[in-house]
Write an enzyme that holds these catalytic residues in place. Structure first.
Site, PDB file in Angstrom:
ATOM      1  N   ASP A   9      97.076 129.697  33.313  1.00 52.24           N
ATOM      2  CA  ASP A   9      97.589 127.860  32.834  1.00 52.24           C
ATOM      3  C   ASP A   9      98.571 127.914  33.417  1.00 52.24           C
ATOM      4  O   ASP A   9      99.642 126.525  32.409  1.00 52.24           O
ATOM      5  CB  ASP A   9      97.510 128.467  31.079  1.00 52.24           C
ATOM      6  CG  ASP A   9      96.361 128.566  30.055  1.00 52.24           C
ATOM      7  OD1 ASP A   9      94.816 128.046  31.421  1.00 52.24           O
ATOM      8  OD2 ASP A   9      96.215 128.633  29.231  1.00 52.24           O
ATOM      9  N   LYS A  91      88.530 128.574  32.178  1.00 48.45           N
ATOM     10  CA  LYS A  91      87.988 128.871  31.022  1.00 48.45           C
ATOM     11  C   LYS A  91      88.219 127.746  30.066  1.00 48.45           C
ATOM     12  O   LYS A  91      88.811 126.685  30.332  1.00 48.45           O
ATOM     13  CB  LYS A  91      88.988 130.018  30.265  1.00 48.45           C
ATOM     14  CG  LYS A  91      90.320 129.426  30.215  1.00 48.45           C
ATOM     15  CD  LYS A  91      91.518 130.843  29.924  1.00 48.45           C
ATOM     16  CE  LYS A  91      92.784 130.354  30.342  1.00 48.45           C
ATOM     17  NZ  LYS A  91      93.707 129.529  28.728  1.00 48.45           N
ATOM     18  N   CYS A 124      97.341 132.771  25.384  1.00 42.54           N
ATOM     19  CA  CYS A 124      96.366 133.020  26.808  1.00 42.54           C
ATOM     20  C   CYS A 124      96.371 134.804  27.241  1.00 42.54           C
ATOM     21  O   CYS A 124      95.441 135.285  28.252  1.00 42.54           O
ATOM     22  CB  CYS A 124      96.302 131.920  27.323  1.00 42.54           C
ATOM     23  SG  CYS A 124      95.497 131.055  26.515  1.00 42.54           S
TER      24      CYS A 124
END
Ligand code: ZN
Length: 197
Positions: A9, A91, A124
């Site tokens: 991310d 994702k 995450c």
């Protein structure tokens, strides 16, 4: 067997956009150094990228709109742009493994260990670490290449959690690079990377 670098991310949305993590820009140089080293050694670099469908993804009900598919927010920051042989896994939930092809990809690349970097340490990164552990991968967390929205203390607590609960090795970027430098170059990677242009 090999180690893969997972970059979680590091997207415009979370580094400089409306959901930015203040400590994220500070880890960019560490991740860049790691990615360059992994590429040089012929080891996989895999980007795990939040990419949501507006009006569909339930996660958005919790956090508001972010990292919407096809927008600037869902793109990797310029400083860390994927290169030729890198892979990009999209994702829709916290974990890089949930309903993605990450596990298949890592197995085909003969990866048995993942080195985790990126944000957020407690969301995450942590859920990806959990899923890696459940699937039998060894997990390393790069302590100076992960960050949390809740600051340094939360970051440290998150790293400790992954160490205690998933048996994660905790190493600095420099330590990882040194250990890779001592090993030979991994055999040439299979196939071409899946990096988006
Ligand atoms: Zn999300």
């Amino acid at each position: 067997m090999a180690t893969a670098l997972l970059i979680v991310d590091m997207l415009n949305e979370f580094v400089s956009g409306k959901m930015r993590c203040d400590d994220a820009p500070g880890i960019v140089p560490k991740i860049k150094g790691l990615a360059d080293c992994f590429r040089k050694k012929g080891l996989p670099v895999v980007y795990i990228c939040d990419t949501h469908y507006p009006g569909v993804d339930r996660e958005l009900e919790l956090w508001g709109e972010h990292a919407i598919s096809g927008t600037w927010g869902a793109e990797v920051v310029d400083e860390l742009k994927p290169q030729g042989r890198d892979f990009v896994v999209r994702k829709r939930r916290y974990s890089g493994f949930f309903q993605t092809d990450l596990d298949l990809l890592l197995r085909e690349l003969e990866v048995d260990r993942v080195a985790l970097t990126g944000i957020d340490t407690n969301i995450c990164v942590r859920h990806t670490a959990a899923d890696a552990f459940f699937r039998g991968y060894r997990v390393a967390v790069v302590r100076d290449a992960v960050a949390s929205w809740d600051g340094a203390k939360a970051n440290e607590e998150g790293i400790r959690y992954m160490s205690e609960i998933y048996g994660a090795e905790v190493q600095s970027a420099e330590e990882i690079i040194e250990s890779l430098e001592q090993k030979g170059t991994h055999r040439q990677e299979k196939g071409q990377g899946g990096a988006n242009p």
